[in-house]
Write a protein that holds these residues in place. Structure first.
Motif, short mmCIF file in Angstrom:
data_model
loop_
_atom_site.label_atom_id
_atom_site.label_comp_id
_atom_site.label_asym_id
_atom_site.label_seq_id
_atom_site.Cartn_x
_atom_site.Cartn_y
_atom_site.Cartn_z
N LEU A 138 6.34 34.11 43.42
CA LEU A 138 7.48 34.21 42.50
C LEU A 138 7.38 33.14 41.40
N PHE A 139 6.88 31.95 41.76
CA PHE A 139 6.64 30.91 40.76
C PHE A 139 5.60 31.38 39.74
N LEU A 140 4.54 32.02 40.22
CA LEU A 140 3.49 32.49 39.31
C LEU A 140 4.01 33.54 38.33
N GLU A 141 5.01 34.32 38.75
CA GLU A 141 5.63 35.25 37.81
C GLU A 141 6.24 34.49 36.64
N ARG A 142 6.95 33.43 36.95
CA ARG A 142 7.57 32.61 35.89
C ARG A 142 6.51 31.97 35.00
N LEU A 143 5.44 31.50 35.63
CA LEU A 143 4.35 30.90 34.85
C LEU A 143 3.73 31.95 33.93
N HIS A 144 3.48 33.14 34.45
CA HIS A 144 2.91 34.22 33.64
C HIS A 144 3.80 34.52 32.44
N ASP A 145 5.11 34.64 32.67
CA ASP A 145 6.04 34.91 31.57
C ASP A 145 6.02 33.77 30.54
N ALA A 146 5.97 32.54 31.02
CA ALA A 146 5.93 31.39 30.08
C ALA A 146 4.64 31.41 29.25
N LEU A 147 3.52 31.73 29.89
CA LEU A 147 2.26 31.80 29.15
C LEU A 147 2.28 32.90 28.10
#
Length: 152
Positions: A138-147
């Motif tokens: 779920l953290f990686l989803e947020r990271l993906h969106d930020a990138l």
């Protein structure tokens, strides 16, 4: 894409270093240098060094894994978070297991060995880490969106 590969690789390395340092602090054990399937007691000063570690092998795994999961994120973006988290945990287990098997086939060993743990599968994954992988996905989803927002 190359920049995102690099970012996922560095984030994975950093997370693993923090995780291993915290794990050794809490459990008071570290890998036995002569037999990585065993854990040995640490002295209090050793524990407080907070000496986490990772492997060079892990950088491409984290980088490629992050990129590979991006299309999955797009596909399941609107699903409820408990289902997404469960899928991330299962996906991370699958990649960790497959990569560990590949490394064993190529080099004769895998850099990590969870054989000492109660809920391991062939020493390559720890099923008791499911909540960690759930949250990390779920953290990686947020990271993906930020990138994506940053144009990376």
């Amino acid at each position: 894409m190359l920049l995102r590969f690099f970012i996922y690789g560095v984030i994975g390395w950093a997370a693993e270093i923090v995780w291993t340092a915290a794990y050794e602090l809490v459990t008071g054990t570290r890998k036995d240098p002569l037999d990585p399937r065993l854990r040995v007691k640490m002295t209090p000063p050793e524990r407080w060094k907070l000496a986490g570690h990772t492997y060079l092998w892990m950088f491409p795994l984290y980088g490629m894994g992050g990129l590979a999961f991006e299309p999955c994120h797009e596909w399941i973006r609107d699903w409820p978070w408990p289902i997404r988290g469960a899928l991330w945990a299962a996906g991370i287990f699958a990649v960790e297991y497959a990569f560990g098997r590949l490394l064993r086939a190529l080099s004769g060993r895998c850099p990590w060995d969870y054989s000492y743990a109660r809920w391991h599968v062939h020493g390559l994954v720890r099923l008791d880490y499911a909540p960690v992988w759930f949250a990390f996905g779920l953290f990686l989803e947020r990271l993906h969106d930020a990138l994506l927002r940053l144009g990376a």
